[in-house]
Scaffold this motif. Structure first.
Motif, PDB file in Angstrom:
ATOM      1  N   UNK A 137     -20.063   1.050  -6.385  1.00 30.94           N
ATOM      2  CA  UNK A 137     -21.386   1.613  -7.006  1.00 30.94           C
ATOM      3  C   UNK A 137     -22.666   0.788  -6.389  1.00 30.94           C
ATOM      4  N   UNK A 138     -23.446   1.612  -6.074  1.00 30.19           N
ATOM      5  CA  UNK A 138     -24.970   1.157  -5.463  1.00 30.19           C
ATOM      6  C   UNK A 138     -25.658   0.356  -6.526  1.00 30.19           C
ATOM      7  N   UNK A 139     -26.371  -0.817  -6.071  1.00 22.66           N
ATOM      8  CA  UNK A 139     -27.121  -1.198  -7.060  1.00 22.66           C
ATOM      9  C   UNK A 139     -28.409  -1.704  -6.434  1.00 22.66           C
ATOM     10  N   UNK A 140     -29.537  -1.743  -7.129  1.00 22.10           N
ATOM     11  CA  UNK A 140     -30.802  -2.399  -6.594  1.00 22.10           C
ATOM     12  C   UNK A 140     -31.588  -1.114  -5.988  1.00 22.10           C
TER      13      UNK A 140
ATOM     14  N   UNK B  41     -24.536   5.400  -8.429  1.00 23.02           N
ATOM     15  CA  UNK B  41     -25.511   4.583  -8.459  1.00 23.02           C
ATOM     16  C   UNK B  41     -25.944   3.991  -9.801  1.00 23.02           C
ATOM     17  N   UNK B  42     -25.645   2.733  -9.746  1.00 27.39           N
ATOM     18  CA  UNK B  42     -25.746   1.839 -11.100  1.00 27.39           C
ATOM     19  C   UNK B  42     -26.666   0.640 -10.721  1.00 27.39           C
ATOM     20  N   UNK B  43     -28.010   1.160 -10.734  1.00 23.84           N
ATOM     21  CA  UNK B  43     -29.072   0.189  -9.928  1.00 23.84           C
ATOM     22  C   UNK B  43     -29.269  -0.960 -10.717  1.00 23.84           C
ATOM     23  N   UNK B  44     -29.016  -1.108 -12.019  1.00 19.76           N
ATOM     24  CA  UNK B  44     -29.125  -2.232 -12.976  1.00 19.76           C
ATOM     25  C   UNK B  44     -27.961  -2.892 -12.882  1.00 19.76           C
ATOM     26  N   UNK B  45     -26.770  -2.370 -12.790  1.00 16.44           N
ATOM     27  CA  UNK B  45     -25.367  -3.022 -13.085  1.00 16.44           C
ATOM     28  C   UNK B  45     -25.112  -2.990 -14.489  1.00 16.44           C
ATOM     29  N   UNK B  46     -25.627  -2.147 -15.173  1.00 19.71           N
ATOM     30  CA  UNK B  46     -25.258  -1.874 -16.463  1.00 19.71           C
ATOM     31  C   UNK B  46     -23.990  -1.377 -16.951  1.00 19.71           C
ATOM     32  N   UNK B  47     -23.572  -0.649 -16.168  1.00 20.04           N
ATOM     33  CA  UNK B  47     -22.304   0.194 -16.521  1.00 20.04           C
ATOM     34  C   UNK B  47     -21.139  -0.376 -15.943  1.00 20.04           C
TER      35      UNK B  47
END
Length: 680
Positions: free
Chosen positions: A532-535, A509-515
């Motif tokens: 990776x799951x976002x949002x 889970x990388x909600x903000x897509x920062x990684x």
């Protein structure tokens, strides 16, 4: 030469037939327990006490007395026994004192059958304790050693036995005290020992003179003494020490724990100072040693060079795991002994200066200077002797580490180990995983692998914040977050590589897509269960899927119907990597995350969070149980982990891929190829 031990210090035993002498200054119940390779007492049949004084290889006194002799034959112990713990307890229920702080400091000596002392230990610093684990004899690299323990228990014999893993501790302690109270075991009050004279020493050391022994250990047991059960085969995986809240890993409470030191002498009883002299302590140089006894001698002091895998276990992986744990414990206790001795030397110098300079007239001039110089010289001598012992022990551990490190399997090895270059997909999962290295300031180059048992018993939190971290405080915040994600990626890659294909899956889970950049190795190799799951929608979807899995596995386990799980359910171990928490999490998602952290490990779902504690302050106490339940690691070196034996603050060094190395990409490519070959 007699070794005068301090708390935590160990010493090699040159003999296997021994006598342990206890001088307590007041009637005590003395006994001994047998421990397996993990230090646990398997049952009441492994406890020697006045009501059951004989066990194979052990004989203790049937009386409560101020002085005891315990006979030990290490070669006659049961096959599964790897440790002998000598213990004694006060008897407040039948008129004795209630705490060791009210009596002289107990003294314990390990001697040969001829009476010559091998090691001694004075248990200073006791106060409210009414039971004490004094010494332990334990196997190490084919020989035996003695360690000064000195662990006291305020709750008495039951607490002490329970701490050694005995399930029937309370019942056994009650039976012992009941027997003493009703006179089934006679309480003998020893008369005060007369002062030792030179003539006593001459008689004791005369040729042909033998100290009276406690008799051969073993023999028939009393009628009510349980017969020892046959020693079962060792468990396939060793149990962690019971004091470790992290399972097999070190304790972590978010702060550096206090390091136990050597306390001053315990307060004496009313009516005068306590005499700490012991009749067994030699006042003159020892005579030349007598001829070697007929018993077989284990020359531990002349130990052979260390060998990788020289520990208990059915497989090489088990033996190496146990050997690393043994090195970890030995290093912790060796440094504890040195620090205790150094603290004692410092406090002794302070007391000497206080006495010498108590008169203001002595503080000035040559007399005062001379007193200061002499006190400092004695302090330096004691510290130097302790450092010599420490350097000797550290040298042995460094030599052992030099042969163990190259022999470690991939799951235990660092990224720079050659085993990763020849790594092949395993046929079965490992018993442990290396998460980093630990070291102490006394010798920073001597590092012990931080191994945690698999499957993970609790999740991991890689701290991306700067609060409370010395090294992180001077690191750029963006770089710190990137290092934290890279550390999590490396842990996930190692888990994927050491499990057979299809038996381990990773969700992100990388909600903000920062990684995105740091996650590229996992995404590019195609080893993730899904992108990776976002949002908020992606967060909710992944959490719902894993929560459903935990619910179904729990229901199947309760019903005893594992075959009824849906065919689309992945039965392999699952790892959820969460980055940038709490971004994208609402109250429902937070509740599901806590549920996975609490119930997931038992159902094969594990949590690896990359987060800054300050970012989640808004949730307040709702998240506190989550933080406490996770093993906190850092992306930079930090001293926040404690060992389960003496509680040192260890410096944790995360595992890093060597600069310019492509080992991580090669390992992930191999994982992806093995999955394709297996149809998953």
């Amino acid at each position: 030469m007699t070794a005068e031990l301090v708390r935590g210090q160990n010493h090699a035993l040159p003999l296997t037939r021994l006598e342990i002498r206890v001088s307590a200054g007041t009637p005590v119940m003395a006994g001994a327990t047998l421990g397996d390779e993990h230090g646990r007492v398997r049952g009441v049949e492994w406890v020697a006490h006045p009501g059951c004084p004989r066990l194979p290889g052990l004989k203790v006194s049937q009386q409560a007395a101020a002085d005891h002799r315990i006979a030990v034959d290490l070669e006659a112990l049961p096959a599964g026994a790897h440790r002998v713990t000598v213990l004694f307890a006060l008897l407040p229920g039948i008129g004795g004192p209630a705490r060791f702080g009210a009596v002289p400091a107990p003294f314990v000596a390990v001697t040969g059958l001829d009476g010559d002392e091998i090691a001694t230990f004075t248990l200073t610093g006791l106060d409210v304790e009414s039971a004490v684990s004094a010494l332990e004899l334990y196997r190490r690299q084919g020989g035996w050693k003695v360690r000064a323990v000195g662990q006291g228990y305020a709750a008495g014999l039951a607490e002490m036995l329970a701490d050694q893993g005995l399930a029937e501790a309370a019942a056994l302690a009650g039976a012992v005290h009941e027997a003493l109270a009703r006179g089934g075991v006679r309480s003998v009050v020893a008369s005060p020992p007369r002062p030792r004279t030179p003539e006593d020493d001459r008689v004791r050391r005369a040729p042909g003179h033998r100290a009276p022994a406690a008799g051969p250990p073993g023999g028939p047991a009393p009628r009510d003494c349980p017969a020892p059960a046959p020693s079962p085969a060792p468990a396939s995986v060793p149990l962690p020490p019971p004091a470790s809240p992290a399972g097999a890993g070190p304790a972590d409470d978010g702060r550096a724990p206090s390091t136990p030191g050597s306390a001053g002498p315990a307060p004496g009883p009313v009516g005068g100072p306590v005499d700490y002299a012991h009749p067994l302590r030699r006042r003159t140089p020892p005579a030349p040693p007598p001829a070697a006894p007929t018993a077989r001698v284990a020359r531990s002091e002349e130990a052979a060079p260390p060998v990788a895998g020289d520990a208990t276990g059915w497989t090489m992986d088990e033996r190496l795991y146990n050997q690393v744990r043994g090195m970890f414990e030995d290093l912790a206790r060796a440094v504890a002994a040195y620090r205790s001795a150094a603290d004692f030397a410092e406090s002794r110098m302070s007391r000497e200066l206080d006495r010498a300079l108590s008169d203001p007239r002595d503080r000035m001039g040559s007399a005062g200077d001379r007193a200061r110089e002499e006190a400092r010289a004695r302090r330096d001598e004691l510290t130097s002797r302790a450092r010599e012992v420490l350097d000797r022990d550290l040298g042995r551990l460094a030599a052992e580490a030099a042969v163990v490190e190259p022999a470690l399997p991939a799951a235990y090895a660092g990224w720079d180990n050659a085993v990763w270059h020849a790594h092949r997909t395993p046929l079965e999962g490992p018993m442990a995983l290396r998460l980093g290295d630990l070291h102490l300031p006394e010798r920073a180059d001597l590092r012990v692998p931080l191994l945690v048992r698999l499957p993970l018993e609790r999740g991991i939190w890689v701290d991306s914040g700067r609060t409370g971290l010395e090294a992180a405080a001077v690191t750029d915040p963006d770089r710190l977050r990137r290092l934290a994600v890279e550390s999590a990626v490396a842990h996930a890659a190692r888990l994927l590589a050491v499990y057979p294909p299809g038996e381990f899956a990773v969700h992100v889970i990388d909600a903000a897509g920062a990684a995105a950049a740091s996650l590229a190795p996992l995404v590019g190799a195609g080893v993730l269960a899904a992108p990776p799951a976002a949002g908020p929608g992606g967060v909710a979807s992944v959490l719902a899927r894993l929560t459903r899995r935990v619910d179904l596995v729990q229901m199947a386990a309760r019903a005893g119907a594992a075959d009824s799980l849906p065919p689309d359910l992945d039965t392999g171990e699952q790892l959820l990597v969460v980055n940038d928490f709490p971004h994208g999490f609402d109250d429902r998602a937070v509740t599901q995350l806590r549920y996975l952290a609490d119930e997931g490990p038992a159902a094969g779902v594990h949590l690896l969070m990359v987060a800054d504690r300050d970012d989640a302050r808004a949730y307040g106490p709702v998240l506190d149980p989550l933080w406490r339940s996770l093993l906190r690691l850092t992306p930079v070196a930090d001293s926040h982990l404690a060992d389960p034996w003496v509680g040192h603050a260890w410096t944790y060094e995360p595992l890093t891929v060597p600069p310019g190395s492509g080992v991580l990409e090669r390992v992930l490519a191999q994982v992806a190829a093995a999955r394709r070959a297996g149809g998953r």
